[in-house]
Scaffold this motif. Structure first.
Motif, PDB file in Angstrom:
ATOM      1  N   ALA A  29       1.280  -1.120   0.132  1.00 46.92           N
ATOM      2  CA  ALA A  29      -0.094  -0.204  -0.317  1.00 46.92           C
ATOM      3  C   ALA A  29       1.067   1.068   0.171  1.00 46.92           C
ATOM      4  O   ALA A  29       1.417   1.651  -1.129  1.00 46.92           O
ATOM      5  N   VAL A  30       1.370   1.871   1.202  1.00 42.74           N
ATOM      6  CA  VAL A  30       2.569   3.095   1.309  1.00 42.74           C
ATOM      7  C   VAL A  30       3.557   2.707   1.548  1.00 42.74           C
ATOM      8  O   VAL A  30       4.290   2.577   0.823  1.00 42.74           O
ATOM      9  N   THR A  31       3.476   1.797   2.793  1.00 44.66           N
ATOM     10  CA  THR A  31       4.701   2.086   3.473  1.00 44.66           C
ATOM     11  C   THR A  31       4.963   0.549   4.278  1.00 44.66           C
ATOM     12  O   THR A  31       4.071   0.089   4.653  1.00 44.66           O
ATOM     13  N   ASP A  32       6.115   0.719   4.471  1.00 39.82           N
ATOM     14  CA  ASP A  32       6.495  -1.025   4.712  1.00 39.82           C
ATOM     15  C   ASP A  32       7.079  -1.106   6.123  1.00 39.82           C
ATOM     16  O   ASP A  32       8.704  -0.726   5.879  1.00 39.82           O
ATOM     17  N   PHE A  33       6.605  -0.851   7.186  1.00 42.04           N
ATOM     18  CA  PHE A  33       7.809  -0.514   8.358  1.00 42.04           C
ATOM     19  C   PHE A  33       8.186  -1.944   9.173  1.00 42.04           C
ATOM     20  O   PHE A  33       8.854  -1.334  10.218  1.00 42.04           O
ATOM     21  N   SER A  34       8.307  -3.079   8.039  1.00 43.19           N
ATOM     22  CA  SER A  34       8.836  -3.861   9.360  1.00 43.19           C
ATOM     23  C   SER A  34      10.450  -4.551   9.671  1.00 43.19           C
ATOM     24  O   SER A  34      10.598  -4.479   8.311  1.00 43.19           O
ATOM     25  N   ASP A  35      11.167  -4.589  10.674  1.00 44.35           N
ATOM     26  CA  ASP A  35      12.503  -4.557   9.925  1.00 44.35           C
ATOM     27  C   ASP A  35      12.377  -6.170   9.812  1.00 44.35           C
ATOM     28  O   ASP A  35      11.577  -7.078  10.021  1.00 44.35           O
ATOM     29  N   GLN A  36      13.588  -6.143   8.790  1.00 46.39           N
ATOM     30  CA  GLN A  36      13.873  -7.330   8.455  1.00 46.39           C
ATOM     31  C   GLN A  36      14.994  -8.684   9.405  1.00 46.39           C
ATOM     32  O   GLN A  36      15.622  -8.182   9.327  1.00 46.39           O
ATOM     33  N   PRO A  37      14.240  -9.660   9.549  1.00 46.45           N
ATOM     34  CA  PRO A  37      15.398 -10.564  10.752  1.00 46.45           C
ATOM     35  C   PRO A  37      16.145 -11.634  10.220  1.00 46.45           C
ATOM     36  O   PRO A  37      16.342 -12.592  10.147  1.00 46.45           O
ATOM     37  N   ARG A  38      16.397 -10.640   9.219  1.00 45.82           N
ATOM     38  CA  ARG A  38      18.036 -11.106   8.463  1.00 45.82           C
ATOM     39  C   ARG A  38      19.389 -10.278   8.445  1.00 45.82           C
ATOM     40  O   ARG A  38      19.552  -9.577   9.444  1.00 45.82           O
ATOM     41  N   ALA A  39      19.857 -10.595   7.947  1.00 46.51           N
ATOM     42  CA  ALA A  39      21.507  -9.931   8.091  1.00 46.51           C
ATOM     43  C   ALA A  39      21.081  -8.326   8.019  1.00 46.51           C
ATOM     44  O   ALA A  39      22.448  -7.639   8.281  1.00 46.51           O
ATOM     45  N   ILE A  40      20.358  -8.012   6.962  1.00 45.30           N
ATOM     46  CA  ILE A  40      19.957  -6.202   7.087  1.00 45.30           C
ATOM     47  C   ILE A  40      19.696  -5.347   8.146  1.00 45.30           C
ATOM     48  O   ILE A  40      18.749  -6.306   8.797  1.00 45.30           O
ATOM     49  N   GLY A  41      20.712  -5.078   9.079  1.00 49.34           N
ATOM     50  CA  GLY A  41      19.685  -4.290   9.957  1.00 49.34           C
ATOM     51  C   GLY A  41      18.722  -3.241  10.382  1.00 49.34           C
ATOM     52  O   GLY A  41      17.905  -3.378  10.885  1.00 49.34           O
ATOM     53  N   PHE A  42      18.389  -2.648   9.183  1.00 50.97           N
ATOM     54  CA  PHE A  42      17.727  -2.153   9.054  1.00 50.97           C
ATOM     55  C   PHE A  42      17.004  -1.939   7.977  1.00 50.97           C
ATOM     56  O   PHE A  42      17.444  -1.942   6.210  1.00 50.97           O
ATOM     57  N   ARG A  58      13.539   0.006   5.336  1.00 48.39           N
ATOM     58  CA  ARG A  58      11.745   0.652   5.066  1.00 48.39           C
ATOM     59  C   ARG A  58      12.296   0.883   3.697  1.00 48.39           C
ATOM     60  O   ARG A  58      12.515   0.658   2.759  1.00 48.39           O
ATOM     61  N   LEU A  59      10.480   0.187   2.954  1.00 51.18           N
ATOM     62  CA  LEU A  59      10.196   0.676   2.094  1.00 51.18           C
ATOM     63  C   LEU A  59       9.066   1.164   1.469  1.00 51.18           C
ATOM     64  O   LEU A  59       7.972   0.646   2.537  1.00 51.18           O
ATOM     65  N   HIS A 118       3.666   6.518 -13.255  1.00 49.92           N
ATOM     66  CA  HIS A 118       4.621   6.540 -11.569  1.00 49.92           C
ATOM     67  C   HIS A 118       4.856   5.887 -11.050  1.00 49.92           C
ATOM     68  O   HIS A 118       4.558   5.708  -9.223  1.00 49.92           O
ATOM     69  N   ALA A 119       3.137   4.750 -11.175  1.00 48.68           N
ATOM     70  CA  ALA A 119       2.796   4.253 -10.200  1.00 48.68           C
ATOM     71  C   ALA A 119       3.482   3.094  -8.967  1.00 48.68           C
ATOM     72  O   ALA A 119       3.442   2.686  -8.029  1.00 48.68           O
ATOM     73  N   ALA A 120       4.470   3.106  -9.950  1.00 43.45           N
ATOM     74  CA  ALA A 120       5.566   1.908  -9.006  1.00 43.45           C
ATOM     75  C   ALA A 120       6.931   2.364  -8.894  1.00 43.45           C
ATOM     76  O   ALA A 120       7.314   1.438  -8.462  1.00 43.45           O
ATOM     77  N   ASP A 121       6.741   3.939  -8.524  1.00 41.79           N
ATOM     78  CA  ASP A 121       7.516   4.277  -7.688  1.00 41.79           C
ATOM     79  C   ASP A 121       7.547   3.601  -6.496  1.00 41.79           C
ATOM     80  O   ASP A 121       6.610   3.855  -5.807  1.00 41.79           O
ATOM     81  N   TYR A 122       9.347   3.514  -6.060  1.00 36.76           N
ATOM     82  CA  TYR A 122       9.564   3.665  -4.611  1.00 36.76           C
ATOM     83  C   TYR A 122      10.433   4.017  -3.860  1.00 36.76           C
ATOM     84  O   TYR A 122      11.793   4.617  -4.783  1.00 36.76           O
ATOM     85  N   GLU A 123      10.730   3.922  -2.667  1.00 35.15           N
ATOM     86  CA  GLU A 123      12.070   4.479  -2.308  1.00 35.15           C
ATOM     87  C   GLU A 123      12.110   3.205  -1.143  1.00 35.15           C
ATOM     88  O   GLU A 123      12.215   2.468   0.013  1.00 35.15           O
ATOM     89  N   LEU A 124      13.672   2.372  -1.166  1.00 32.00           N
ATOM     90  CA  LEU A 124      14.049   1.827  -0.090  1.00 32.00           C
ATOM     91  C   LEU A 124      15.310   1.953   0.546  1.00 32.00           C
ATOM     92  O   LEU A 124      16.547   2.395   0.054  1.00 32.00           O
ATOM     93  N   ILE A 125      15.267   1.646   1.571  1.00 30.19           N
ATOM     94  CA  ILE A 125      15.804   2.630   2.209  1.00 30.19           C
ATOM     95  C   ILE A 125      16.559   1.133   3.652  1.00 30.19           C
ATOM     96  O   ILE A 125      16.046   0.478   4.080  1.00 30.19           O
ATOM     97  N   GLU A 126      17.993   1.249   3.496  1.00 29.42           N
ATOM     98  CA  GLU A 126      18.012  -0.381   3.748  1.00 29.42           C
ATOM     99  C   GLU A 126      19.977  -0.177   4.740  1.00 29.42           C
ATOM    100  O   GLU A 126      20.498   0.919   3.861  1.00 29.42           O
ATOM    101  N   ILE A 127      20.077  -0.945   6.175  1.00 29.39           N
ATOM    102  CA  ILE A 127      21.146  -0.698   7.091  1.00 29.39           C
ATOM    103  C   ILE A 127      22.021  -0.923   6.260  1.00 29.39           C
ATOM    104  O   ILE A 127      21.366  -3.032   7.065  1.00 29.39           O
ATOM    105  N   ASP A 128      23.280  -1.960   6.096  1.00 30.78           N
ATOM    106  CA  ASP A 128      23.680  -3.285   6.201  1.00 30.78           C
ATOM    107  C   ASP A 128      24.927  -3.329   6.061  1.00 30.78           C
ATOM    108  O   ASP A 128      25.895  -2.760   5.306  1.00 30.78           O
ATOM    109  N   GLY A 129      25.533  -3.600   6.954  1.00 28.48           N
ATOM    110  CA  GLY A 129      26.553  -3.165   7.343  1.00 28.48           C
ATOM    111  C   GLY A 129      27.252  -1.725   8.151  1.00 28.48           C
ATOM    112  O   GLY A 129      26.699  -1.767   9.040  1.00 28.48           O
ATOM    113  N   ASP A 130      27.885  -1.777   7.106  1.00 25.13           N
ATOM    114  CA  ASP A 130      28.279  -0.106   7.336  1.00 25.13           C
ATOM    115  C   ASP A 130      28.150   1.012   6.210  1.00 25.13           C
ATOM    116  O   ASP A 130      28.440   1.543   6.459  1.00 25.13           O
ATOM    117  N   GLN A 131      27.284   0.503   5.293  1.00 23.98           N
ATOM    118  CA  GLN A 131      26.998   1.459   4.525  1.00 23.98           C
ATOM    119  C   GLN A 131      25.054   1.725   4.552  1.00 23.98           C
ATOM    120  O   GLN A 131      24.156   0.435   4.890  1.00 23.98           O
TER     121      GLN A 131
END
Length: 164
Positions: A9-22, A24-25, A84-97
């Motif tokens: 829908a609009v935003t996925d605010f769930s933390d992923q229980p994987r190697a990626i620490g953070f 957001r989509l 622009h219907a499929a536009d998205y923004e993905l923010i990840e904190i993965d290790g040192d980046q």
């Protein structure tokens, strides 16, 4: 990083229980599917051209070019929305980046900043959110409302603070 396949829908605010620490989509809120947009456009087109044709039959033929112009502008607006219907923004904190992937129209932009140098910059009213690192600012949260931006800012600050 590849483009996510699922439509949320609009935003996925769930933390992923994987190697990626953070992670957001954020996606645009599309109230109509592509088929729905086509049906709405077809209905408006039929009504507008039908009314214009009725007026033309009674001698007001000059309304037809204006109805055509109106439909051309409406078509361009619907086409813009579809692009622009499929536009998205993905923010990840993965290790040192901190990685930001943004799709706008047909292009995809990827940026990465050092997690240890990144700082969250937010306006007081929540209208603007950015990551700042080494004198460069990367605006994030464009597809979010004010409350979602403020929540993202707090979550990012907590996660970045944990890196120190």
């Amino acid at each position: 990083m590849s483009a996510p396949n699922e439509m949320t829908a609009v935003t996925d605010f769930s933390d992923q229980p994987r190697a990626i620490g953070f992670r957001r989509l954020a996606r645009r809120n599309n109230s109509l599917s592509p088929t729905g947009r086509l049906l709405v456009f077809a209905f408006i087109f039929a009504v507008s051209v039908g009314i214009a044709a009725a007026f033309a039959v009674f001698g007001a033929w000059l309304i037809l070019p204006f109805a055509g112009l109106e439909m051309a502008v409406l078509y361009l607006a619907f086409r813009y929305v579809e692009r622009h219907a499929a536009d998205y923004e993905l923010i990840e904190i993965d290790g040192d980046q901190v990685k930001v992937e943004r799709r706008e129209g047909s292009s995809t932009h990827r940026d990465a900043v050092s997690r240890h140098w990144a700082r969250v910059v937010a306006s007081r009213d929540g209208s603007r959110l950015a990551l700042r690192s080494h004198g460069r600012e990367l605006e994030i949260g464009r597809n979010m409302n004010v409350e979602q931006r403020q929540e993202l800012a707090q979550a990012l600050k907590r996660c970045l603070r944990g890196a120190s």
